[in-house]
Design a protein around this motif. Structure first.
Motif, PDB file in Angstrom:
ATOM      1  N   GLY A  73       0.230   2.815  10.597  1.00  0.00           N
ATOM      2  CA  GLY A  73      -0.714   3.374   9.622  1.00  0.00           C
ATOM      3  C   GLY A  73      -2.108   2.863   9.891  1.00  0.00           C
ATOM      4  O   GLY A  73      -2.652   2.044   9.139  1.00  0.00           O
ATOM      5  N   LEU A  74      -2.688   3.331  10.981  1.00  0.00           N
ATOM      6  CA  LEU A  74      -4.019   2.876  11.392  1.00  0.00           C
ATOM      7  C   LEU A  74      -4.972   4.053  11.514  1.00  0.00           C
ATOM      8  O   LEU A  74      -4.550   5.198  11.692  1.00  0.00           O
ATOM      9  N   ALA A  75      -6.261   3.717  11.486  1.00  0.00           N
ATOM     10  CA  ALA A  75      -7.297   4.751  11.522  1.00  0.00           C
ATOM     11  C   ALA A  75      -7.217   5.601  12.791  1.00  0.00           C
ATOM     12  O   ALA A  75      -7.442   6.810  12.745  1.00  0.00           O
ATOM     13  N   GLN A  76      -6.895   4.980  13.928  1.00  0.00           N
ATOM     14  CA  GLN A  76      -6.873   5.767  15.171  1.00  0.00           C
ATOM     15  C   GLN A  76      -5.771   6.832  15.138  1.00  0.00           C
ATOM     16  O   GLN A  76      -5.928   7.904  15.722  1.00  0.00           O
ATOM     17  N   VAL A  86       0.862  -1.182   0.000  1.00  0.00           N
ATOM     18  CA  VAL A  86       0.000   0.000   0.000  1.00  0.00           C
ATOM     19  C   VAL A  86       0.901   1.235   0.000  1.00  0.00           C
ATOM     20  O   VAL A  86       1.776   1.373   0.837  1.00  0.00           O
ATOM     21  N   THR A 142      -0.865   8.416  -1.461  1.00  0.00           N
ATOM     22  CA  THR A 142      -1.185   9.163  -2.674  1.00  0.00           C
ATOM     23  C   THR A 142       0.009  10.069  -3.008  1.00  0.00           C
ATOM     24  O   THR A 142       0.747  10.460  -2.101  1.00  0.00           O
ATOM     25  N   THR A 161      -1.281  14.922   7.120  1.00  0.00           N
ATOM     26  CA  THR A 161      -1.865  14.147   8.221  1.00  0.00           C
ATOM     27  C   THR A 161      -2.152  12.718   7.771  1.00  0.00           C
ATOM     28  O   THR A 161      -1.869  12.346   6.639  1.00  0.00           O
ATOM     29  N   GLY A 162      -2.691  11.950   8.682  1.00  0.00           N
ATOM     30  CA  GLY A 162      -3.072  10.580   8.336  1.00  0.00           C
ATOM     31  C   GLY A 162      -1.927   9.736   7.825  1.00  0.00           C
ATOM     32  O   GLY A 162      -0.765   9.942   8.170  1.00  0.00           O
ATOM     33  N   ASP A 163      -2.274   8.808   6.974  1.00  0.00           N
ATOM     34  CA  ASP A 163      -1.296   7.850   6.444  1.00  0.00           C
ATOM     35  C   ASP A 163      -0.199   8.497   5.621  1.00  0.00           C
ATOM     36  O   ASP A 163       0.868   7.918   5.436  1.00  0.00           O
ATOM     37  N   ALA A 172      -4.699   8.320  12.286  1.00  0.00           N
ATOM     38  CA  ALA A 172      -5.206   9.337  11.355  1.00  0.00           C
ATOM     39  C   ALA A 172      -6.264  10.208  12.032  1.00  0.00           C
ATOM     40  O   ALA A 172      -6.286  11.435  11.870  1.00  0.00           O
TER      41      ALA A 172
HETATM   42  C1  LIG Z   1      -7.087  -2.843   3.108  1.00  0.00           C
HETATM   43  C2  LIG Z   1      -6.908  -1.947   4.315  1.00  0.00           C
HETATM   44  C3  LIG Z   1      -7.427  -2.357   5.529  1.00  0.00           C
HETATM   45  C4  LIG Z   1      -7.281  -1.545   6.652  1.00  0.00           C
HETATM   46  N1  LIG Z   1      -7.788  -1.979   7.838  1.00  0.00           N
HETATM   47  C5  LIG Z   1      -7.679  -1.200   8.909  1.00  0.00           C
HETATM   48  C6  LIG Z   1      -8.230  -1.615  10.141  1.00  0.00           C
HETATM   49  O1  LIG Z   1      -8.837  -2.682  10.251  1.00  0.00           O
HETATM   50  N2  LIG Z   1      -8.085  -0.805  11.209  1.00  0.00           N
HETATM   51  C7  LIG Z   1      -7.440   0.393  11.125  1.00  0.00           C
HETATM   52  O2  LIG Z   1      -7.351   1.102  12.123  1.00  0.00           O
HETATM   53  N3  LIG Z   1      -6.895   0.808   9.961  1.00  0.00           N
HETATM   54  C8  LIG Z   1      -6.997   0.043   8.860  1.00  0.00           C
HETATM   55  N4  LIG Z   1      -6.450   0.448   7.676  1.00  0.00           N
HETATM   56  C9  LIG Z   1      -5.706   1.708   7.649  1.00  0.00           C
HETATM   57  C10 LIG Z   1      -6.685   2.890   7.602  1.00  0.00           C
HETATM   58  O3  LIG Z   1      -7.606   2.701   6.551  1.00  0.00           O
HETATM   59  C11 LIG Z   1      -5.867   4.151   7.381  1.00  0.00           C
HETATM   60  O4  LIG Z   1      -4.890   4.270   8.396  1.00  0.00           O
HETATM   61  C12 LIG Z   1      -6.727   5.386   7.419  1.00  0.00           C
HETATM   62  O5  LIG Z   1      -7.797   5.291   6.496  1.00  0.00           O
HETATM   63  C13 LIG Z   1      -5.890   6.603   7.066  1.00  0.00           C
HETATM   64  O6  LIG Z   1      -6.719   7.720   7.010  1.00  0.00           O
HETATM   65  P1  LIG Z   1      -6.313   8.907   6.056  1.00  0.00           P
HETATM   66  O7  LIG Z   1      -7.315   9.967   6.299  1.00  0.00           O
HETATM   67  O8  LIG Z   1      -4.873   9.229   6.218  1.00  0.00           O
HETATM   68  O9  LIG Z   1      -6.435   8.337   4.575  1.00  0.00           O
HETATM   69  P2  LIG Z   1      -7.702   7.808   3.783  1.00  0.00           P
HETATM   70  O10 LIG Z   1      -8.718   7.230   4.699  1.00  0.00           O
HETATM   71  O11 LIG Z   1      -7.118   6.945   2.713  1.00  0.00           O
HETATM   72  O12 LIG Z   1      -8.325   9.123   3.163  1.00  0.00           O
HETATM   73  C14 LIG Z   1      -7.617   9.857   2.204  1.00  0.00           C
HETATM   74  C15 LIG Z   1      -8.658  10.490   1.302  1.00  0.00           C
HETATM   75  O13 LIG Z   1      -8.023  11.447   0.454  1.00  0.00           O
HETATM   76  C16 LIG Z   1      -8.529  11.301  -0.859  1.00  0.00           C
HETATM   77  N5  LIG Z   1      -7.529  11.835  -1.767  1.00  0.00           N
HETATM   78  C17 LIG Z   1      -6.379  11.259  -2.155  1.00  0.00           C
HETATM   79  N6  LIG Z   1      -5.716  12.065  -3.026  1.00  0.00           N
HETATM   80  C18 LIG Z   1      -6.470  13.190  -3.148  1.00  0.00           C
HETATM   81  C19 LIG Z   1      -6.316  14.379  -3.899  1.00  0.00           C
HETATM   82  N7  LIG Z   1      -5.275  14.596  -4.688  1.00  0.00           N
HETATM   83  N8  LIG Z   1      -7.290  15.300  -3.789  1.00  0.00           N
HETATM   84  C20 LIG Z   1      -8.377  15.102  -2.986  1.00  0.00           C
HETATM   85  N9  LIG Z   1      -8.548  13.973  -2.258  1.00  0.00           N
HETATM   86  C21 LIG Z   1      -7.611  13.038  -2.349  1.00  0.00           C
HETATM   87  C22 LIG Z   1      -8.768   9.815  -1.001  1.00  0.00           C
HETATM   88  O14 LIG Z   1      -9.701   9.555  -2.029  1.00  0.00           O
HETATM   89  C23 LIG Z   1      -9.316   9.459   0.379  1.00  0.00           C
HETATM   90  O15 LIG Z   1     -10.706   9.615   0.452  1.00  0.00           O
HETATM   91  C24 LIG Z   1      -6.598  -0.322   6.540  1.00  0.00           C
HETATM   92  C25 LIG Z   1      -6.072   0.081   5.302  1.00  0.00           C
HETATM   93  C26 LIG Z   1      -6.231  -0.727   4.200  1.00  0.00           C
HETATM   94  C27 LIG Z   1      -5.661  -0.282   2.884  1.00  0.00           C
END
Ligand SMILES: Cc1cc2nc3c(=O)[nH]c(=O)nc-3n(C[C@H](O)[C@H](O)[C@H](O)COP(=O)(O)OP(=O)(O)OC[C@H]3O[C@@H](n4cnc5c(N)ncnc54)[C@H](O)[C@@H]3O)c2cc1C
Length: 172
Positions: free
Chosen positions: A89-92, A37, A40, A73-75, A94
């Protein structure tokens, strides 16, 4: 459960009837690839050199390197705490980063260092098989699975979703 875990070894090749791990060929009909994974490519629009995995280097306040008012922020953030640890790299993680930056943007708080407060980790394998890791203690098996199900439902966004998911699970 009969699973052998190997770490520190690279998969060098995947072919129709097996995989090559290091110097060893493992014959198998199924390969499930669970790595790869990447973030972006947001670093490109900022003209930055990405850290490994395509992440954006940030300081301890989540500020993008070389920018005073740009945050990642986030991932996508390549963050190392003052304790030298990189939060997973977990939801909590982010979510906590989002809250910190949200308060800053709404001017409800001043610039503050990001400190990850782990609520523990959980993994579920299937019905009655899960693990909770709270750092100091762990829970396994059916009790962990029930707790996982409860937490999962509790964290859903609204009452409607909680009821929907609970009913779907009970019907299985
Ligand atoms: C298969 C999988 C399973 C997972 N399971 C778990 C789990 O069970 N428990 C857990 O805690 N975590 C899990 N995770 C990790 C969790 O999903 C991430 O840590 C979390 O979603 C990160 O949040 P984020 O806001 O950084 O990114 P994201 O949730 O990925 O949000 C980023 C957003 O930005 C948008 N974006 C990207 N580029 C652009 C751009 N140029 N312009 C505008 N928007 C854009 C994307 O479309 C997306 O909606 C999992 C991840 C994966 C891939």
């Amino acid at each position: 459960m009969g699973v052998e875990v190997r770490t520190g070894q690279r998969v060098l090749d995947v072919i129709l009837d097996g995989v090559t791990v290091g110097t060893e060929f493992i014959r198998t009909g199924y390969v499930v690839w669970g790595a790869g994974v990447t973030a972006t490519p947001a670093h490109r629009s900022l003209g930055l050199d990405a850290a490994p995995g395509g992440l954006i280097p940030v300081d301890r306040f989540l500020r993008v390197a070389g920018h005073e008012n740009v945050f990642a922020t986030g991932d996508t953030a390549d963050f190392t705490g003052t304790d030298g640890k990189r939060p997973p790299g977990l939801a909590q993680v982010a979510e906590q980063r989002g809250v910190l930056l949200g308060c800053l943007l709404k001017q409800q708080a001043s610039l503050a260092e990001f400190v990850f407060g782990s609520r523990g980790n959980t993994g579920v394998i299937g019905r009655n098989a899960a693990i909770f890791d709270f750092g100091k203690w762990t829970l396994k098996g059916r009790a962990a699975w029930l707790l996982w199900a409860f937490v999962h439902v509790f964290l859903l966004i609204n009452f409607e979703k909680r009821v929907l998911v609970s009913v779907q699970w009970l019907r299985r």
